[in-house]
Design a protein around this motif. Structure first.
Motif, short mmCIF file in Angstrom:
data_model
loop_
_atom_site.label_atom_id
_atom_site.label_comp_id
_atom_site.label_asym_id
_atom_site.label_seq_id
_atom_site.Cartn_x
_atom_site.Cartn_y
_atom_site.Cartn_z
N VAL A 15 -24.36 -4.19 38.93
CA VAL A 15 -25.80 -4.10 38.69
C VAL A 15 -26.54 -5.13 39.53
O VAL A 15 -27.54 -4.82 40.20
N ALA A 16 -26.05 -6.38 39.49
CA ALA A 16 -26.71 -7.44 40.25
C ALA A 16 -26.72 -7.13 41.74
O ALA A 16 -27.74 -7.29 42.41
N ALA A 17 -25.58 -6.67 42.26
CA ALA A 17 -25.50 -6.36 43.68
C ALA A 17 -26.38 -5.16 44.02
O ALA A 17 -27.05 -5.13 45.07
N SER A 18 -26.40 -4.15 43.17
CA SER A 18 -27.14 -2.93 43.46
C SER A 18 -28.64 -3.18 43.49
O SER A 18 -29.36 -2.73 44.40
N LEU A 19 -29.16 -3.91 42.49
CA LEU A 19 -30.60 -4.16 42.45
C LEU A 19 -31.04 -5.08 43.57
O LEU A 19 -32.13 -4.94 44.13
N THR A 20 -30.19 -6.03 43.94
CA THR A 20 -30.55 -6.99 44.98
C THR A 20 -30.45 -6.38 46.37
O THR A 20 -31.30 -6.60 47.24
N ALA A 21 -29.38 -5.61 46.60
CA ALA A 21 -29.11 -5.11 47.95
C ALA A 21 -29.67 -3.72 48.21
O ALA A 21 -30.05 -3.40 49.35
N VAL A 22 -29.74 -2.88 47.19
CA VAL A 22 -30.15 -1.49 47.41
C VAL A 22 -31.64 -1.29 47.14
O VAL A 22 -32.31 -0.51 47.82
N ALA A 23 -32.18 -2.01 46.15
CA ALA A 23 -33.59 -1.83 45.82
C ALA A 23 -34.31 -3.17 45.76
O ALA A 23 -34.92 -3.54 44.74
N PRO A 24 -34.26 -3.94 46.86
CA PRO A 24 -34.86 -5.28 46.82
C PRO A 24 -36.38 -5.27 46.73
O PRO A 24 -36.98 -6.25 46.29
N ASP A 25 -37.02 -4.19 47.16
CA ASP A 25 -38.48 -4.14 47.19
C ASP A 25 -39.08 -3.35 46.04
O ASP A 25 -40.28 -3.06 46.03
N ALA A 26 -38.25 -2.97 45.06
CA ALA A 26 -38.75 -2.17 43.95
C ALA A 26 -39.74 -2.97 43.12
O ALA A 26 -39.53 -4.16 42.84
N ALA A 27 -40.83 -2.33 42.74
CA ALA A 27 -41.83 -2.98 41.89
C ALA A 27 -41.58 -2.70 40.42
O ALA A 27 -41.86 -3.54 39.55
N ASP A 56 -23.25 2.17 22.98
CA ASP A 56 -22.68 0.83 22.92
C ASP A 56 -22.91 0.08 24.22
O ASP A 56 -23.26 -1.11 24.22
N ARG A 57 -22.70 0.77 25.32
CA ARG A 57 -22.92 0.12 26.62
C ARG A 57 -24.39 -0.23 26.80
O ARG A 57 -24.72 -1.31 27.31
N ALA A 58 -25.27 0.67 26.39
CA ALA A 58 -26.70 0.41 26.55
C ALA A 58 -27.12 -0.82 25.74
O ALA A 58 -27.91 -1.65 26.21
N GLU A 59 -26.61 -0.93 24.53
CA GLU A 59 -26.96 -2.08 23.69
C GLU A 59 -26.54 -3.39 24.35
O GLU A 59 -27.26 -4.39 24.30
N VAL A 68 -29.82 -6.16 32.14
CA VAL A 68 -30.56 -5.43 33.18
C VAL A 68 -31.99 -5.95 33.27
O VAL A 68 -32.53 -6.18 34.37
N GLU A 69 -32.62 -6.17 32.12
CA GLU A 69 -34.00 -6.69 32.14
C GLU A 69 -34.04 -8.06 32.79
O GLU A 69 -34.96 -8.37 33.57
N ALA A 105 -39.31 -7.77 39.86
CA ALA A 105 -39.78 -6.43 39.51
C ALA A 105 -40.05 -6.36 38.01
O ALA A 105 -39.76 -7.29 37.26
N ALA A 106 -40.59 -5.24 37.60
CA ALA A 106 -40.85 -5.00 36.18
C ALA A 106 -39.90 -3.93 35.68
O ALA A 106 -39.58 -2.98 36.41
N LEU A 107 -39.46 -4.09 34.45
CA LEU A 107 -38.62 -3.06 33.84
C LEU A 107 -39.53 -2.01 33.22
O LEU A 107 -40.20 -2.26 32.21
N ALA A 108 -39.59 -0.84 33.85
CA ALA A 108 -40.50 0.20 33.41
C ALA A 108 -40.03 0.88 32.13
O ALA A 108 -40.83 1.53 31.44
N GLY A 109 -38.76 0.76 31.81
CA GLY A 109 -38.23 1.40 30.61
C GLY A 109 -36.73 1.48 30.67
O GLY A 109 -36.11 1.29 31.73
#
Length: 656
Positions: A403-415, A425-428, A434-435, A443-447
């Motif tokens: 998750v850390a690598a994906s958000l930093t490297a794949v979507a670095p400019d996401a708002a 269970d995984r979501a909890e 993730v937030e 960025a902001a967590l839209a949901g």
């Protein structure tokens, strides 16, 4: 129909568990025929059942039995499906099994009434041209008689249908006892069983020649072995050793049943692995059962083979090292394999866990037995608990790292990022992390939404995401779910970047090709992987030249686990999990697993490693060669190990 057959088989499995008086260290799960006495029978036992129990006793195991027909369908739905692991009493090359050395060469037999005083030993005996003969319809003895022109005095008895199946033997022997024929030619084990129970005294003599040379070559006996799944070499070898050690006991059982047979060479026991450091690799593989986890296991097996070859080239100064393969397609069979590898083969470490369930199960078994386990497939963060799984080490990157690598490297400019997580269970567990990562990236967590495993309709969720204005969607889900999501997203959120986080098994080229097929324009968004065949590494070239395949992530994680185990053995650090942990955490250990820099491990057993961002090429064409499949994507960026070094969820598991 297949579902009903499998359900029936599973029911019979439950009913057929025969526990020995003393529990063994592990379960040796046999497949046996349910109504073929004296060979095996669910109610009466049989010599194969007794032989199975002897072998289990020799290996320190408890023998259990699954009753099934030994045809392609029965073996497919039991042995190949992982319901049982050993089929006792099979011919070589049957139903795509790997087989042991022979333990029985069972003859056809001449059966006569003792009161008649007949002595017949060969099909070439002149008496057979005058005597009334009873035998099967269109069987090997029938053809041998026809080849000799013996036709007019032969009665070919039809098989009868009984509540337990087809019985071709009883009608022939009834004809002999009732005086309809003077000599019966019947498969030896069934002839012996009838002779032992019949009030009329019968003589049973092995039929010769054993191999009939005539217009056609006929093998007039059945060479029987013990079958295991293809690639389950460690189990096959263990049973061979048990046969060698208990040969007299096995032959004594056959003597007690009076089985007419030809001599079989006794297997020779050699302790060739004495003084060898052994590591057991537990993987699924493709079989006629067509289980969905087979392909990832096939890839893992190749990675193990390349690793064993690589570490065996160091000369005399290094320890003798051996990789033992165990093919286990199901959770239960994986647990049985782990216990067997430790109890019988004395492995110093286990490698496996190509899905989350198996990884957790193997980690628990390893903790119980005090054996190191290298998780090669699961990113489950809950597994990275030193309290619950103190002997587990992780080559597969954790989901938090991905998750850390994906958000930093794949979507670095996401708002604004919307997170879709599969499984409640995984979501909890993951949602707060993730937030945190999204916020740290500016960025902001839209949901956040939870989807159920197996869900395949995402349009309502996609409409909700579109309403939030999110410009990136983080997909933490199985690769199959991601494929469905991507195929539907283009119609609802065409401009949002889809950041997929896949487990190791879903980072392969076949999955990337599936993503290309459903993505708009054939170009899915970049994604992070643990390894890629396009990585600039000599290891990729070595692997492709050795196997003819591109090195997929599951092959690399298996390779890396075996190399780490070998390096620990060479350093004398395999005496205990604690010694191994200290070695793996030490930066001076400098373990080279084919990535740019030597790797080390965290306190929670996680390997710290660089990851890779890959981009698919929409113009490249899928092909049969390793080069063609490699070319469908390139490595766009290397994510340094430092970026994900601290990526971890809080440990939530309490010590047992």
């Amino acid at each position: 129909m297949r579902t009903r057959l499998l359900a029936l088989t599973l029911c019979l499995t439950v009913l057929g568990q025969l526990a020995s008086a003393q529990e063994g260290a592990f379960e040796l799960a046999f497949c046996a025929q349910p109504s073929s006495y004296p060979i095996s029978d669910r109610e009466r036992g049989g010599f194969d059942v007794e032989i199975a129990e002897i072998l289990a006793d020799e290996l320190g195991a408890t023998a259990t039995f699954t009753w099934t027909q030994f045809d392609d369908f029965g073996i497919r739905d039991t042995l190949h499906a992982g319901v049982c692991d050993v089929a006792v009493g099979v011919s070589e090359g049957v139903a795509e099994m790997m087989t042991t050395v022979p333990y029985l060469d069972a003859a056809y037999a001449f059966v006569t009434r003792q009161e008649d005083g007949l002595t017949i030993e060969s099909l070439d005996d002149p008496q057979l041209r005058e005597l009334r003969i009873g035998t099967y319809q269109s069987a090997l003895p029938t053809f041998a008689l026809r080849n000799r022109g013996i036709l007019e005095n032969v009665t070919e008895y039809a098989a009868v249908i009984t509540p337990t199946g087809v019985d071709p033997h009883t009608p022939i022997l009834d004809g002999l006892v009732n005086g309809e024929v003077d000599v019966a030619i019947v498969y030896g084990p069934y002839a012996a069983a009838r002779a032992a129970e019949e009030e009329v005294a019968l003589s049973v003599t092995p039929l010769t020649p054993q191999v009939d040379v005539g217009p056609s070559l006929l093998q007039l006996s059945r060479i029987l072995t013990i079958g295991v799944r293809p690639r389950d070499e460690s189990l096959r070898d263990a049973i061979d050793r048990a046969l060698a050690a208990r040969w007299e006991d096995v032959q004594a059982v056959l003597d007690a049943y009076g089985v007419p047979r030809f001599p079989v060479s006794r297997p020779v026991f050699t302790d060739e692995l004495a003084g060898t450091v052994k590591v057991g690799v537990i993987f699924p593989a493709s079989t006629p059962a067509a289980l969905p986890n087979g392909p990832v296991g096939d890839v893992a097996r190749l990675g193990a083979a390349v690793a064993e070859s690589a570490v065996s080239r160091g000369g005399d100064a290094q320890p003798r090292f051996r990789v033992l393969d165990a093919h286990a397609p199901t959770l239960a069979s994986a647990e049985r394999a782990a216990r067997r590898l430790v109890a019988v083969d004395g492995v110093s470490a286990l490698v496996g866990g190509y899905d989350e369930e198996q990884a957790r199960a193997l980690a628990a078994v390893a903790a119980e037995l005090g054996v190191p386990f290298f998780n090669a497939g699961s990113g489950d963060d809950a597994l990275r608990s030193s309290a619950c799984y103190p002997t587990t080490f992780h080559v597969a990157p954790s989901t938090a790292m991905m998750v850390a690598a994906s958000l930093t490297a794949v979507a670095p400019d996401a708002a604004a990022v919307y997170a879709v997580i599969e499984g409640a269970d995984r979501a909890e567990a993951l949602a707060p992390y993730v937030e945190e990562v999204v916020t740290a990236a500016g960025a902001a967590l839209a949901g956040t939404a939870t989807v159920e495993p197996g869900q395949f309709v995402f349009f309502p969720l996609l409409q909700e995401i579109a309403g939030t204005g999110a410009d990136a969607v983080l997909l933490i889900a199985s690769s199959d779910a991601q494929e469905q999501f991507i195929s539907q997203a283009s119609a609802v959120v065409p401009d949002a970047r889809l950041v997929g986080v896949s487990p190791v098994g879903g980072q392969s080229r076949p999955y990337l090709e599936r993503f290309r097929q459903v993505a708009p324009g054939g170009a899915p968004d970049p994604r992070v992987v643990a390894w890629d065949p396009a990585v600039d590494s000599d290891l990729n070239e070595t692997y492709a030249s050795r196997t003819g395949e591109p090195m997929e992530p599951a092959a690399w994680t298996t390779y890396a686990a075996i190399v780490a185990t070998f390096e620990a053995a060479r350093a004398g650090a395999l005496g205990s999990p604690e010694e191994l942990a200290a070695f793996l955490r030490d930066p001076a250990s400098a373990i080279d697993v084919g990535k740019g820099e030597p790797v080390t491990f965290r306190e929670d057993g996680q390997m710290l490693q660089e990851l890779y961002v890959i981009e698919a090429d929409p113009e490249a064409r899928w092909g049969r060669t390793a080069a063609a499949r490699t070319a469908i994507a390139t490595v766009a960026e290397v994510v340094p190990a430092s970026l994900t070094a601290d990526a971890a969820l809080p440990a939530t598991c309490e010590a047992p």
